[in-house]
Design an enzyme around this catalytic site. Structure first.
Site, PDB file in Angstrom:
ATOM      1  N   SER A 193      -1.168 -10.549   9.121  1.00  0.00           N
ATOM      2  CA  SER A 193      -1.654 -12.095   8.603  1.00  0.00           C
ATOM      3  C   SER A 193      -1.604 -12.473  10.037  1.00  0.00           C
ATOM      4  O   SER A 193      -1.422 -11.417  11.182  1.00  0.00           O
ATOM      5  CB  SER A 193      -0.283 -12.419   8.003  1.00  0.00           C
TER       6      SER A 193
HETATM    7  N1  SAH Z   1       2.910  -8.622   6.378  1.00  0.00           N
HETATM    8  C1  SAH Z   1       1.706  -7.772   6.705  1.00  0.00           C
HETATM    9  C2  SAH Z   1       0.547  -8.796   6.154  1.00  0.00           C
HETATM   10  C3  SAH Z   1      -0.429  -6.927   5.603  1.00  0.00           C
HETATM   11  S1  SAH Z   1      -1.227  -7.471   3.576  1.00  0.00           S
HETATM   12  C4  SAH Z   1       0.608  -7.837   8.264  1.00  0.00           C
HETATM   13  O1  SAH Z   1       0.838  -8.902   8.618  1.00  0.00           O
HETATM   14  O2  SAH Z   1       0.636  -6.738   8.376  1.00  0.00           O
HETATM   15  C5  SAH Z   1      -0.191  -7.709   2.247  1.00  0.00           C
HETATM   16  C6  SAH Z   1       0.061  -6.582   2.121  1.00  0.00           C
HETATM   17  O3  SAH Z   1       0.399  -6.124   0.987  1.00  0.00           O
HETATM   18  C7  SAH Z   1      -1.297  -4.995   2.307  1.00  0.00           C
HETATM   19  O4  SAH Z   1      -0.442  -3.901   2.990  1.00  0.00           O
HETATM   20  C8  SAH Z   1      -1.447  -4.751   0.703  1.00  0.00           C
HETATM   21  O5  SAH Z   1      -1.138  -3.325   0.118  1.00  0.00           O
HETATM   22  C9  SAH Z   1       0.594  -5.339   0.381  1.00  0.00           C
HETATM   23  N2  SAH Z   1       0.868  -5.011  -0.748  1.00  0.00           N
HETATM   24  C10 SAH Z   1       0.413  -5.496  -2.359  1.00  0.00           C
HETATM   25  N3  SAH Z   1       0.562  -5.647  -3.197  1.00  0.00           N
HETATM   26  C11 SAH Z   1       1.733  -5.358  -3.088  1.00  0.00           C
HETATM   27  C12 SAH Z   1       2.778  -5.240  -4.304  1.00  0.00           C
HETATM   28  N4  SAH Z   1       2.595  -4.987  -5.343  1.00  0.00           N
HETATM   29  N5  SAH Z   1       4.151  -4.173  -3.288  1.00  0.00           N
HETATM   30  C13 SAH Z   1       3.832  -3.907  -2.160  1.00  0.00           C
HETATM   31  N6  SAH Z   1       2.660  -4.340  -0.810  1.00  0.00           N
HETATM   32  C14 SAH Z   1       1.591  -4.336  -1.318  1.00  0.00           C
END
Ligand code: SAH
Length: 220
Positions: free
Chosen positions: A69
């Site tokens: 993010s």
């Molecule tokens: N906070 C993280 C955001 C990553 S993007 C950062 O700044 O790096 C969002 C993340 O949510 C991804 O890694 C994706 O795989 C995860 N995600 C999506 N759906 C999900 C679910 N149902 N349960 C757990 N993680 C999930």
């Protein structure tokens, strides 16, 4: 701090200071959030090829079609979560790179974070270990179901967008707890803050955002 964590040139503390100035211009005011983002090396959470861009105000690829993010969003969500006072136990859904997890871990007592893509979780775990953040528990699971074992939580932060707020997350909120979550289909989503009161849930629309979707199931 060793050299990799400390960073040089585009990954140095000087570059992080510029990021903090930008965040303040964008309206981020919580001093603890700003200080934590100044102290935390964001460049270790992105792939080496992107390290020199880690402090730009943009989301960057972390593999598996996912992104870290953008700094503004991390700061804003953290600020919204903490606005009404300190929190003990926080659930994060979507560990991804682990950067948001690392910020939370320095601002609350204990973080529980779930991720559906195993290799991402493993990489995040290594980064959190490198930073010696020991108050984090990670789980490879579908976070749409929350993490029942440690519920209820004082705060929940979701970093992927579902079309609607998942019921299990509402159920795992403690009284007077806060859920910060992007909600919506496709690219048009709204960041929402939901507060659990004595009698129900109070919903606030915060601002338009663009997150990757919250997907069902797990990837090993
Ligand atoms: N906070 C993280 C955001 C990553 S993007 C950062 O700044 O790096 C969002 C993340 O949510 C991804 O890694 C994706 O795989 C995860 N995600 C999506 N759906 C999900 C679910 N149902 N349960 C757990 N993680 C999930």
């Amino acid at each position: 701090m060793n050299r990799r964590l400390q960073g040089v040139g585009m990954t140095s503390r000087r570059t992080r200071e510029r990021m903090i100035n930008r965040l303040q211009e964008q309206g981020i005011a919580n001093p603890a959030v700003l200080q934590t983002m100044l102290d935390t090396p964001r460049h270790i959470f992105v792939e080496d090829a992107f390290a020199s861009r880690a402090y730009e105000d943009t989301a960057l690829p972390i593999g598996f079609n996912q992104t870290i993010s953008q700094p503004y969003i991390v700061a804003r969500m953290t600020e919204l979560l903490l606005e009404r006072g300190p929190l003990d136990k926080v659930l994060e859904v979507g560990t991804g790179s682990g950067y948001q997890t690392a910020i939370l871990a320095q601002l609350v007592k204990r973080v529980h974070s779930v991720e559906r893509i195993y290799p991402l979780q493993q990489r995040a775990r290594r980064c959190l270990q490198d930073l010696r953040l020991r108050n984090v528990r990670l789980k490879h699971t579908d976070g749409g179901w929350g993490w029942e074992e440690y519920a209820p939580y004082d705060g929940i932060l979701v970093t992927a967008a579902p079309p609607e707020v998942p019921e299990p997350l509402l159920a795992q909120m403690a009284r007077r707890s806060i859920l910060v979550i992007p909600v919506g289909d496709g690219r048009a989503q709204t960041l929402m803050r939901i507060t659990r009161t004595e009698v129900g849930y109070q919903m606030e629309d915060i601002e338009p955002v663009s997150f990757v979707p919250l997907l069902p199931g797990m990837v090993s």
